[in-house]
Design an enzyme around this catalytic site. Structure first.
Site, PDB file in Angstrom:
ATOM      1  CE  LYS A  52      -3.684  -2.441   1.983  1.00 19.92           C
ATOM      2  NZ  LYS A  52      -4.883  -2.667   3.200  1.00 19.92           N
ATOM      3  CD  GLN A  96      -3.534  -4.467   6.171  1.00 19.44           C
ATOM      4  OE1 GLN A  96      -3.783  -3.509   5.529  1.00 19.44           O
ATOM      5  NE2 GLN A  96      -3.939  -5.608   5.738  1.00 19.44           N
ATOM      6  CG  ASP A 119      -9.544  -0.156   4.505  1.00 18.33           C
ATOM      7  OD1 ASP A 119      -9.290  -0.364   3.183  1.00 18.33           O
ATOM      8  OD2 ASP A 119      -8.950  -0.359   5.414  1.00 18.33           O
TER       9      ASP A 119
HETATM   10  N1  GUN Z   1      -6.996  -6.788   5.937  1.00 20.04           N
HETATM   11  C1  GUN Z   1      -7.257  -7.415   4.667  1.00 20.04           C
HETATM   12  N2  GUN Z   1      -7.850  -6.997   3.576  1.00 20.04           N
HETATM   13  C2  GUN Z   1      -8.018  -5.583   4.270  1.00 20.04           C
HETATM   14  C3  GUN Z   1      -8.267  -4.409   3.526  1.00 20.04           C
HETATM   15  O1  GUN Z   1      -8.690  -4.315   2.230  1.00 20.04           O
HETATM   16  N3  GUN Z   1      -8.196  -3.443   4.465  1.00 20.04           N
HETATM   17  C4  GUN Z   1      -7.682  -3.456   5.426  1.00 20.04           C
HETATM   18  N4  GUN Z   1      -7.850  -2.248   6.442  1.00 20.04           N
HETATM   19  N5  GUN Z   1      -7.417  -4.509   6.243  1.00 20.04           N
HETATM   20  C5  GUN Z   1      -7.231  -5.631   5.605  1.00 20.04           C
END
Ligand code: GUN
Length: 280
Positions: A52, A96, A119
């Site tokens: 990311k 996350q 998100d």
């Molecule tokens: N953990 C697995 N997929 C995601 C996601 O798309 N966003 C976040 N914040 N955590 C995750």
């Protein structure tokens, strides 16, 4: 053989579009900034968070990184989020998941200002999606809609079957397909005669979390198959929820693993970061 839907290529295209938008915003004196929070050092999460941050650097979005120890208390995390909510220079906040067991994930998601919820996990974002109002859309299902559209696959009027009902993928996926005028069925672990239901699908979205569970017996001839799963098999090779070798010959289009849905999640996160400027 089917059309192989190239998520790497489509995600690169979206990131380049975002990069252009970010550059135009910069010319107008606006920078885009994403705060990324990770609690603990789960290796898979570290890989995702690293990717990311790399994508941010590529498109020209600033990223602020908060790597907190596993034993961080919920109060400390909420206080960090509160501070970031109040900072006008921070446009997006991403925590996350999964979080360590002693932290209430729902409380953390609710603490994020919905205007910074890139998100799309906040109840306000989910509610807005359900009633067709503007807001952030969860990145993986939003990415799947882009994959379908940019591959020339029509959704309107199609029988769409989603396997899995998670808050992050299955449920928003169903709502998005409905918004595109698909006829949508959501299946789950308690669905009776799953094969009978999935064989009705023109578009089958698989998000079960079980390696290679979907074989050709689940798939109608000529269906489009989208595989959200990602696992390592016994030889440490990546595979999805779909048995690709078995299913590919019977469908008209299919996403590979890796290189299908996976790269789209991050591309849509970048897209959401730019959208945050519009929503703010
Ligand atoms: N953990 C697995 N997929 C995601 C996601 O798309 N966003 C976040 N914040 N955590 C995750």
């Amino acid at each position: 053989m089917p059309q192989v839907i190239d998520g790497k290529q489509i995600s690169a295209q979206i990131k380049d579009e975002v990069k252009e938008k970010v550059a135009r915003l910069k010319e107008q004196g606006t920078t885009v900034c994403l705060a990324v929070i990770q609690v603990g050092a789960d290796p898979a999460s570290s890989v995702y968070v690293g990717n990311k941050k790399k994508a941010c650097a590529y498109v020209g979005i600033e990223s602020l990184s908060y790597e907190l120890p596993e034993e961080t208390s919920q109060a400390e995390l909420l206080s960090l989020i509160d501070g970031l909510n109040k900072k006008p220079e921070v446009n997006g906040i991403l925590v996350q998941l999964p979080l360590p067991g002693h932290i209430d994930e729902d409380a953390v998601i609710r603490a994020i200002d919905p205007k910074k919820d890139v998100d799309g996990f906040h109840p306000q974002s989910v509610g807005a999606l359900c009633i067709g109002q503007p807001g952030f859309v969860s990145c993986t299902p939003a990415g799947i809609i882009e994959l379908l559209k940019r591959s020339g696959i029509e959704i309107a009027g199609k029988e769409c079957v989603v396997i899995g009902r998670s808050n992050i993928v299955g449920k928003p996926m169903a709502i998005l397909l409905l918004r595109e005028n698909g006829t949508v069925t959501v299946t789950h672990s308690r669905t009776r005669d799953l094969k009978e239901v999935t064989r009705r699908a023109d578009i089958l979205v698989v998000a079960i979390g079980r390696p290679k569970m979907i074989t050709k017996e689940y798939v109608k001839d000529g269906a489009v198959v989208i595989d959200v799963g990602i696992h390592r098999n016994e030889n440490n090779k990546l595979c999805g929820d779909v048995d690709y070798e078995d299913v590919a010959p019977v469908c008209s289009a299919i996403t590979p693993v890796p290189g299908g849905v996976g790269p789209m999640t991050i591309a849509m996160l970048m897209y959401n970061c730019v959208r945050s400027i519009e929503l703010q």
